[in-house]
Design an enzyme around this catalytic site. Sequence first.
Site, PDB file in Angstrom:
ATOM      1  N   HIS A  17      35.885  -0.789   9.146  1.00 14.87           N
ATOM      2  CA  HIS A  17      36.875  -1.658   8.521  1.00 14.87           C
ATOM      3  C   HIS A  17      36.638  -3.110   8.910  1.00 14.87           C
ATOM      4  O   HIS A  17      36.633  -3.473  10.072  1.00 14.87           O
ATOM      5  CB  HIS A  17      38.264  -1.216   8.974  1.00 14.87           C
ATOM      6  CG  HIS A  17      39.369  -1.994   8.363  1.00 14.87           C
ATOM      7  ND1 HIS A  17      40.439  -2.457   9.090  1.00 14.87           N
ATOM      8  CD2 HIS A  17      39.595  -2.385   7.090  1.00 14.87           C
ATOM      9  CE1 HIS A  17      41.279  -3.096   8.304  1.00 14.87           C
ATOM     10  NE2 HIS A  17      40.789  -3.056   7.084  1.00 14.87           N
ATOM     11  N   GLU A  44      33.524  -1.882   5.116  1.00 14.64           N
ATOM     12  CA  GLU A  44      34.576  -2.297   4.182  1.00 14.64           C
ATOM     13  C   GLU A  44      34.813  -3.780   4.366  1.00 14.64           C
ATOM     14  O   GLU A  44      34.735  -4.308   5.480  1.00 14.64           O
ATOM     15  CB  GLU A  44      35.858  -1.508   4.455  1.00 14.64           C
ATOM     16  CG  GLU A  44      37.017  -1.823   3.504  1.00 14.64           C
ATOM     17  CD  GLU A  44      37.904  -2.970   3.970  1.00 14.64           C
ATOM     18  OE1 GLU A  44      38.755  -3.409   3.170  1.00 14.64           O
ATOM     19  OE2 GLU A  44      37.755  -3.429   5.122  1.00 14.64           O
ATOM     20  N   ASP A  46      36.770  -7.501   2.199  1.00 15.22           N
ATOM     21  CA  ASP A  46      37.610  -8.062   1.142  1.00 15.22           C
ATOM     22  C   ASP A  46      36.964  -9.360   0.691  1.00 15.22           C
ATOM     23  O   ASP A  46      36.244 -10.007   1.460  1.00 15.22           O
ATOM     24  CB  ASP A  46      39.017  -8.350   1.663  1.00 15.22           C
ATOM     25  CG  ASP A  46      39.581  -7.192   2.457  1.00 15.22           C
ATOM     26  OD1 ASP A  46      40.185  -6.294   1.844  1.00 15.22           O
ATOM     27  OD2 ASP A  46      39.421  -7.181   3.698  1.00 15.22           O
ATOM     28  N   HIS A  59      39.709 -11.535   4.526  1.00 14.60           N
ATOM     29  CA  HIS A  59      40.843 -10.679   4.177  1.00 14.60           C
ATOM     30  C   HIS A  59      42.071 -11.449   3.727  1.00 14.60           C
ATOM     31  O   HIS A  59      42.757 -11.050   2.783  1.00 14.60           O
ATOM     32  CB  HIS A  59      41.222  -9.789   5.361  1.00 14.60           C
ATOM     33  CG  HIS A  59      42.417  -8.930   5.093  1.00 14.60           C
ATOM     34  ND1 HIS A  59      43.714  -9.334   5.386  1.00 14.60           N
ATOM     35  CD2 HIS A  59      42.529  -7.695   4.542  1.00 14.60           C
ATOM     36  CE1 HIS A  59      44.558  -8.383   5.025  1.00 14.60           C
ATOM     37  NE2 HIS A  59      43.872  -7.382   4.501  1.00 14.60           N
TER      38      HIS A  59
END
Length: 280
Positions: A17, A44, A46, A59
């Site tokens: 993450h 992962e 964003d 993020h």
Amino acid sequence: MSAWPFLDHEGPIPIAHRGGAAENPENTMAAFAAAVGLGYRYVETDVYATSDGVLVAFHDEELNRLGSRPEAIAALCWRDLRTVRIGGGHAIPRFAEMLEAWPDLRIAVDPKHDRATAPLIGALWRANAIDRVCVGSFSGRRLALARRLGGPRLCTGLSPTEVGRLQAASVGLPVKVEAGACAQVPPTAKGVPLVHRRFVAAAHARGLAVHVWTVDNADEPKKRFSAVSIREAGTGRLGAKAHSSSGAERDGPEKSIGFGREATRGLLRFFVATRPNAHR
């Protein structure tokens, strides 16, 4: 074999993450490099777009939590944003840097703003990376645009509305779920269980994988998922050893089935992945 190469993976799918924020500042090249160095094939992140359309891995909408500045990412051009440092001196990376640095890395990515969606798909096509990325979002509008621009080769998660339809189908209602490759869901929402035996069965019957996030500690898989036949899970910390269900130690995140005793404290995401016998 899945229709989407992103989902072609034997056994558990551990996804670091934000690159593995327990050991390195989140969404930095250092974090992603640490995860890759430990054997992780999935991360992962964003993405946001700057005012001049440069896609960056970040993020938050604004810089205040990590960069000690009040501006929004979208309000700054790349020339200004590239000077910002987070987590003790780390630059905010361009998404293209990630794709270039690790050409085999599989990435779960969430476009956090409408303006980031088209640049994201464009970056994937330019880097020939459409097959190794899964796009997920809480916005059905962004997912619809991503699917249109990415075409049938793009792996996508379900929108909240589509997850709701799958939940309805799991209790026997005659509804259809016709898009997406996987249901990416938390175990619960506002105290209501989302992951249960009928939900997993309904997903598999429709050729959908199920990805559950986040798994934050050693006891969570047994407590929450044993009753719904989720077979495998990633270890809870980047450097932790994995253990098979028989208790034998195995090296690296790819072999993890059970959990070590270390908890992640919510800083890593691992999708507990179940797959149907045959994907669409």
